[in-house]
Design a protein around this motif. Structure first.
Motif, PDB file in Angstrom:
ATOM      1  N   THR A 145       0.831  -1.204   0.000  1.00  0.00           N
ATOM      2  CA  THR A 145       0.000   0.000   0.000  1.00  0.00           C
ATOM      3  C   THR A 145       0.866   1.256   0.000  1.00  0.00           C
ATOM      4  O   THR A 145       0.622   2.206  -0.747  1.00  0.00           O
ATOM      5  CB  THR A 145      -0.921   0.011   1.224  1.00  0.00           C
ATOM      6  OG1 THR A 145      -1.789  -1.145   1.177  1.00  0.00           O
ATOM      7  CG2 THR A 145      -1.768   1.274   1.262  1.00  0.00           C
ATOM      8  N   ALA A 146       1.919   1.251   0.823  1.00  0.00           N
ATOM      9  CA  ALA A 146       2.820   2.402   0.882  1.00  0.00           C
ATOM     10  C   ALA A 146       3.559   2.575  -0.442  1.00  0.00           C
ATOM     11  O   ALA A 146       3.790   3.701  -0.893  1.00  0.00           O
ATOM     12  CB  ALA A 146       3.818   2.225   2.017  1.00  0.00           C
ATOM     13  N   ALA A 147       3.913   1.465  -1.082  1.00  0.00           N
ATOM     14  CA  ALA A 147       4.662   1.520  -2.337  1.00  0.00           C
ATOM     15  C   ALA A 147       3.834   2.095  -3.477  1.00  0.00           C
ATOM     16  O   ALA A 147       4.390   2.612  -4.455  1.00  0.00           O
ATOM     17  CB  ALA A 147       5.155   0.123  -2.706  1.00  0.00           C
ATOM     18  N   ALA A 148       2.512   2.026  -3.357  1.00  0.00           N
ATOM     19  CA  ALA A 148       1.651   2.509  -4.442  1.00  0.00           C
ATOM     20  C   ALA A 148       1.707   4.024  -4.593  1.00  0.00           C
ATOM     21  O   ALA A 148       1.327   4.556  -5.642  1.00  0.00           O
ATOM     22  CB  ALA A 148       0.206   2.069  -4.184  1.00  0.00           C
ATOM     23  N   ASP A 149       2.200   4.717  -3.585  1.00  0.00           N
ATOM     24  CA  ASP A 149       2.190   6.184  -3.606  1.00  0.00           C
ATOM     25  C   ASP A 149       2.996   6.743  -4.774  1.00  0.00           C
ATOM     26  O   ASP A 149       2.636   7.780  -5.330  1.00  0.00           O
ATOM     27  CB  ASP A 149       2.725   6.729  -2.282  1.00  0.00           C
ATOM     28  CG  ASP A 149       2.439   8.207  -2.109  1.00  0.00           C
ATOM     29  OD1 ASP A 149       1.321   8.633  -2.446  1.00  0.00           O
ATOM     30  OD2 ASP A 149       3.334   8.930  -1.636  1.00  0.00           O
ATOM     31  N   ASN A 150       4.102   6.103  -5.139  1.00  0.00           N
ATOM     32  CA  ASN A 150       4.834   6.566  -6.327  1.00  0.00           C
ATOM     33  C   ASN A 150       4.969   5.451  -7.365  1.00  0.00           C
ATOM     34  O   ASN A 150       5.910   5.410  -8.152  1.00  0.00           O
ATOM     35  CB  ASN A 150       6.212   7.135  -5.951  1.00  0.00           C
ATOM     36  CG  ASN A 150       7.209   6.068  -5.551  1.00  0.00           C
ATOM     37  OD1 ASN A 150       6.827   5.017  -5.032  1.00  0.00           O
ATOM     38  ND2 ASN A 150       8.487   6.325  -5.783  1.00  0.00           N
ATOM     39  N   LEU A 151       3.980   4.555  -7.356  1.00  0.00           N
ATOM     40  CA  LEU A 151       3.862   3.504  -8.377  1.00  0.00           C
ATOM     41  C   LEU A 151       5.110   2.639  -8.471  1.00  0.00           C
ATOM     42  O   LEU A 151       5.599   2.325  -9.559  1.00  0.00           O
ATOM     43  CB  LEU A 151       3.548   4.123  -9.747  1.00  0.00           C
ATOM     44  CG  LEU A 151       2.286   4.998  -9.815  1.00  0.00           C
ATOM     45  CD1 LEU A 151       2.119   5.553 -11.214  1.00  0.00           C
ATOM     46  CD2 LEU A 151       1.053   4.214  -9.402  1.00  0.00           C
ATOM     47  N   LYS A 152       5.637   2.235  -7.316  1.00  0.00           N
ATOM     48  CA  LYS A 152       6.788   1.326  -7.318  1.00  0.00           C
ATOM     49  C   LYS A 152       6.405  -0.015  -7.932  1.00  0.00           C
ATOM     50  O   LYS A 152       5.274  -0.486  -7.773  1.00  0.00           O
ATOM     51  CB  LYS A 152       7.267   1.073  -5.882  1.00  0.00           C
ATOM     52  CG  LYS A 152       7.917   2.241  -5.193  1.00  0.00           C
ATOM     53  CD  LYS A 152       8.316   1.849  -3.777  1.00  0.00           C
ATOM     54  CE  LYS A 152       9.012   2.986  -3.048  1.00  0.00           C
ATOM     55  NZ  LYS A 152       8.115   4.136  -2.814  1.00  0.00           N
ATOM     56  N   ARG A 153       7.363  -0.626  -8.604  1.00  0.00           N
ATOM     57  CA  ARG A 153       7.200  -2.030  -8.972  1.00  0.00           C
ATOM     58  C   ARG A 153       7.265  -2.858  -7.695  1.00  0.00           C
ATOM     59  O   ARG A 153       8.116  -2.604  -6.832  1.00  0.00           O
ATOM     60  CB  ARG A 153       8.299  -2.477  -9.926  1.00  0.00           C
ATOM     61  CG  ARG A 153       8.043  -2.106 -11.377  1.00  0.00           C
ATOM     62  CD  ARG A 153       9.192  -2.562 -12.255  1.00  0.00           C
ATOM     63  NE  ARG A 153       8.853  -2.382 -13.649  1.00  0.00           N
ATOM     64  CZ  ARG A 153       8.489  -3.365 -14.475  1.00  0.00           C
ATOM     65  NH1 ARG A 153       8.428  -4.598 -14.024  1.00  0.00           N
ATOM     66  NH2 ARG A 153       8.204  -3.126 -15.741  1.00  0.00           N
ATOM     67  N   VAL A 154       6.416  -3.855  -7.559  1.00  0.00           N
ATOM     68  CA  VAL A 154       6.371  -4.676  -6.347  1.00  0.00           C
ATOM     69  C   VAL A 154       6.466  -6.149  -6.730  1.00  0.00           C
ATOM     70  O   VAL A 154       5.718  -6.630  -7.588  1.00  0.00           O
ATOM     71  CB  VAL A 154       5.068  -4.432  -5.549  1.00  0.00           C
ATOM     72  CG1 VAL A 154       4.976  -5.397  -4.369  1.00  0.00           C
ATOM     73  CG2 VAL A 154       5.001  -2.984  -5.064  1.00  0.00           C
ATOM     74  N   LEU A 155       7.401  -6.845  -6.108  1.00  0.00           N
ATOM     75  CA  LEU A 155       7.494  -8.293  -6.251  1.00  0.00           C
ATOM     76  C   LEU A 155       6.975  -8.895  -4.953  1.00  0.00           C
ATOM     77  O   LEU A 155       7.597  -8.755  -3.897  1.00  0.00           O
ATOM     78  CB  LEU A 155       8.937  -8.732  -6.514  1.00  0.00           C
ATOM     79  CG  LEU A 155       9.155 -10.226  -6.789  1.00  0.00           C
ATOM     80  CD1 LEU A 155       8.389 -10.668  -8.036  1.00  0.00           C
ATOM     81  CD2 LEU A 155      10.636 -10.539  -6.938  1.00  0.00           C
ATOM     82  N   ARG A 156       5.819  -9.534  -5.036  1.00  0.00           N
ATOM     83  CA  ARG A 156       5.164 -10.060  -3.835  1.00  0.00           C
ATOM     84  C   ARG A 156       5.873 -11.307  -3.315  1.00  0.00           C
ATOM     85  O   ARG A 156       6.465 -12.058  -4.086  1.00  0.00           O
ATOM     86  CB  ARG A 156       3.699 -10.376  -4.139  1.00  0.00           C
ATOM     87  CG  ARG A 156       2.854  -9.166  -4.500  1.00  0.00           C
ATOM     88  CD  ARG A 156       1.408  -9.571  -4.737  1.00  0.00           C
ATOM     89  NE  ARG A 156       0.576  -8.409  -4.989  1.00  0.00           N
ATOM     90  CZ  ARG A 156       0.303  -7.944  -6.209  1.00  0.00           C
ATOM     91  NH1 ARG A 156       0.807  -8.543  -7.275  1.00  0.00           N
ATOM     92  NH2 ARG A 156      -0.478  -6.880  -6.354  1.00  0.00           N
ATOM     93  N   PRO A 157       5.786 -11.561  -1.998  1.00  0.00           N
ATOM     94  CA  PRO A 157       6.404 -12.776  -1.447  1.00  0.00           C
ATOM     95  C   PRO A 157       5.691 -14.026  -1.940  1.00  0.00           C
ATOM     96  O   PRO A 157       4.483 -14.018  -2.197  1.00  0.00           O
ATOM     97  CB  PRO A 157       6.248 -12.593   0.070  1.00  0.00           C
ATOM     98  CG  PRO A 157       5.126 -11.620   0.234  1.00  0.00           C
ATOM     99  CD  PRO A 157       5.157 -10.725  -0.955  1.00  0.00           C
TER     100      PRO A 157
END
Length: 306
Positions: free
Chosen positions: A257-269
């Motif tokens: 949720t925090a990473a969405a603020d600047n549209l970070k790429r996210v690799l989920r566990p």
């Protein structure tokens, strides 16, 4: 002086940030003990004391991002062949310090010396494997695209930027290498949060990286409370992507949720078998694709590439 009366020289573990070895700016440390079972699960206050590891602060996390951003231009601009040479050099240096890492991995994960040796050998081999991919991944995920028009259409992969990596909690060395190597092999720089319970192999890896031709700031290693360090990194506006491998389900959801603020790429566990062949998915997870259009034939005065 007889050997029996000689005082032990205990190792001081430090962070690795910007090519240097600072203590946490907070001055805090926490006790690291041996694993108390073969599964690597250690009880609080149990196990043999190993060292006091730095307890990183938010300021340490911000400093690591600054170092990673500063190093990004030079590292991403290096040739893929040169990056491969550097990664191979890491493997060389680890081979020379193999016994130290066997001991640290055995203590961290509750393994016998022979099993820890197999883990360290696999980690060294993994550096070699990714070193071989640095100048090949571009051909696998990039290339010429067929288009209906008088144009060349070329797609090439480019690194995402600064990547926060939450290292696996249980696989303190092979898992650690498996999440760091693909990030930097493709030209990204990394801020790594080591396993909270077993950070010593990661902190020792920083010492190897410092002597392996890897420019300072390309990899930065922090130790401490994963949730405490990861929160400001997930929200940091100068972090471009985050690997949530070392986060539990609840923490991962908060960080995403925090990473969405600047549209970070996210690799989920996800469930991982670190002993399996790694494949290319972790390299492509933090690559962007740049596509260029160019007219075929000679260019006139108004010709251009898009």
């Amino acid at each position: 002086m007889s050997e029996s009366t000689r005082l032990s020289v205990f190792k001081t573990y430090k962070l690795y940030v910007g090519g240097k070895f600072p203590r946490s700016e907070s001055g805090r440390v926490y006790e690291v003990t041996t694993a108390t079972s073969a599964s690597g699960a250690a009880g609080k206050g149990k196990g043999r004391w190993l060292a006091n590891a730095p307890l990183s602060s938010r300021k340490d996390a911000r400093d690591a991002v600054v170092a990673a951003r500063k190093a990004f231009g030079g590292w991403s601009g290096a040739t893929a062949y040169n990056r491969g040479q550097v990664l191979y050099r890491v493997a060389e240096m680890l081979e020379g310090r193999r016994e130290q890492f066997v001991r640290e991995v055995a203590d961290a994960e509750g393994l016998s010396k022979s099993k820890a040796g197999a883990v360290v050998d696999a980690a060294i081999d993994r550096w070699v494997w990714y070193a071989g991919w640095t100048d090949k991944i571009g051909q696998v995920v990039g290339g010429a695209n067929p288009v209906a028009g008088p144009y060349f259409n070329l797609s090439t992969p480019e690194p995402t930027g600064v990547v926060t990596v939450l290292a696996p909690q249980e696989s303190s060395f092979l898992g650690l290498v498996s999440v760091i190597a693909p990030v930097i092999a493709t030209g990204n720089t990394a801020v790594v949060v080591a396993s909270e319970r077993a950070p010593l192999p990661a902190l020792s890896l920083g010492e190897v990286l410092a002597t392996s031709d890897l420019p300072g700031g390309v990899v930065n290693v922090l130790s401490g409370r994963t949730a405490e360090i990861a929160a400001p990194l997930a929200a940091h506006q100068d972090v471009n992507a985050i690997d949530l491998t070392g986060a539990g389900a609840e923490l991962a959801a908060e960080l995403e949720t925090a990473a969405a603020d600047n549209l970070k790429r996210v690799l989920r566990p996800r469930a991982e078998d670190w002993t399996a062949d790694p494949g290319t998915d972790r390299m492509t997870a933090f690559l962007e694709t740049k596509t260029v259009w160019h007219p075929t034939g000679s260019l006139g005065a108004s010709g251009s590439a898009y």
